[in-house]
Scaffold this motif. Structure first.
Motif, short mmCIF file in Angstrom:
data_model
loop_
_atom_site.label_atom_id
_atom_site.label_comp_id
_atom_site.label_asym_id
_atom_site.label_seq_id
_atom_site.Cartn_x
_atom_site.Cartn_y
_atom_site.Cartn_z
N UNK A 92 0.86 -1.17 0.00
CA UNK A 92 0.00 0.00 0.00
C UNK A 92 0.91 1.23 0.00
N UNK A 93 0.55 2.23 -0.79
CA UNK A 93 1.40 3.40 -0.98
C UNK A 93 0.69 4.66 -0.49
N UNK A 94 1.39 5.44 0.29
CA UNK A 94 0.92 6.78 0.65
C UNK A 94 1.51 7.78 -0.32
N UNK A 95 0.69 8.71 -0.80
CA UNK A 95 1.07 9.67 -1.84
C UNK A 95 1.26 8.96 -3.18
N UNK A 96 0.39 7.97 -3.43
CA UNK A 96 0.51 7.14 -4.63
C UNK A 96 0.32 7.94 -5.91
N UNK A 97 -0.35 9.10 -5.83
CA UNK A 97 -0.55 9.90 -7.04
C UNK A 97 0.77 10.45 -7.58
N UNK A 98 1.81 10.45 -6.74
CA UNK A 98 3.12 10.93 -7.17
C UNK A 98 4.02 9.80 -7.65
N UNK A 99 3.44 8.61 -7.79
CA UNK A 99 4.23 7.44 -8.17
C UNK A 99 3.63 6.79 -9.41
#
Length: 342
Positions: A92-99
């Protein structure tokens, strides 16, 4: 089945941020189908068990699966939740919109991973660079993955490295503790041995999906995350023999219960098992492998509260939880315990 049927009011001050010490000093609420509820302590557990009863523990070990890194100028948080192979984990990724796929993430202590693939649920497959085992990299760069209802109240610290492991922890791979077994101490194990209670272990690597809220309005629309587990042939044979002899098999924790039920066939025989399970137990389920459950107190509208409602009945569990709240029981991972004997 409507998810709101499994809701209840829980005061925030009932959420435990630290375990009690010693661990077996935690309170335990004992419930069968219809007798009065009993307020005791975990150290009293042997008096509720018979010689030959079997307690089944999960021997998974929590790894430091939370990572904080950067992709360029962007801060990226990753919580590993399921191993794919030796070098790749789903996270699970936090700030996934930047990845995006193909990006390289730099974590502390010279640990790097590539965002290999984005999944439909927004998580990513991370491929870790280098030759060292991923577990070694995590010991260097990661921290213990405390549940969000604890991590949101205080930071992780050195105490959590021991507090958030059970006495049975052996097999690396979990990103959440099998918390029902956090209450066990050497003294309690000796008392269980003196009582003639048998201990067995299995392995289920608990994933971070265990903390995900049920967002659907109906249980039919909720998809469980898969977790990997194993029961070897000798353990399965001993558990089956115990039940044939009239002894009870009591799961310590919902993780042990879910794996046992996944391994049981239509004839109520526990088979050897190695693989993923995404079993979702709700009221109406017929239990095939267990005769009781020791477990902590769970979130409103969670899959785990649905599971205990399936075991004991929804009305009964609402009454159990109401008494626990009124009697100042501590909830969730570091909280108190219950012994459910249907």
């Amino acid at each position: 089945m409507r998810v709101d049927l499994f809701d209840f009011e829980l005061p925030q001050e009932r959420i435990a941020l630290r375990p009690v010490s010693p661990r077996d000093a935690a309170k335990m609420l004992v419930a069968d189908k219809d007798s009065d509820l009993l307020d005791v302590h975990v150290r009293d557990l042997p008096s509720f068990l018979n010689r030959g009863d079997v307690l089944v523990f999960n021997d998974t070990r929590v790894i430091p699966a939370q990572l904080e890194g950067v992709r360029g100028e962007a801060k990226i948080g990753a919580t590993l939740h399921k191993r794919i192979d030796l070098r790749r984990w789903q996270a699970f990724i936090r700030n996934a919109k930047r990845l995006k796929e193909g990006d390289r993430i730099a974590f502390p202590s010279e640990v790097f991973a590539m965002a290999e693939r984005r999944h439909n649920d927004g998580s990513f497959t991370l491929a870790f660079e280098g030759d060292e085992p991923v577990e070694t990299l995590l010991e260097r760069a990661g921290r213990m993955p405390l549940p969000p209802y604890i991590a949101g109240k205080r930071p992780t610290d050195e105490r959590d490295k021991s507090d958030y492991q059970t006495i049975f922890a052996k097999e690396d791979g979990a990103v959440a503790a099998p918390t029902a077994a956090l209450h066990f101490t050497d003294a309690l194990l000796r008392a269980l041995d003196d009582r003639g209670v048998v201990r067995e272990t299995l392995t289920l690597h608990v994933g971070a999906g265990t903390f995900l809220p049920v967002k659907a309005d109906d249980t039919d629309d909720h998809a469980m995350h898969a977790e990997w587990g194993r029961i070897d042939a000798d353990t399965a044979a001993r558990l089956n023999a115990a039940r044939v002899a009239g002894n009870r098999v009591i799961a310590v924790g919902t993780t042990s219960l879910r794996l046992l039920e996944s391994a049981a066939d239509e004839h109520d025989v526990i088979q050897p098992f190695a693989g993923d399970t995404s079993i979702f137990i709700t009221p109406g389920y017929r239990f095939k492998a267990i005769d009781g459950l020791m477990t902590n107190f769970h979130l409103p509208k969670s899959t785990l509260f649905m599971l205990v409602s399936a075991l004991m009945g929804r009305d009964r569990m609402q009454a159990v939880y109401a008494q626990a709240i009124e009697s100042n029981y501590r909830f969730y991972s570091y909280g108190d315990s219950s012994l459910l004997l249907p």
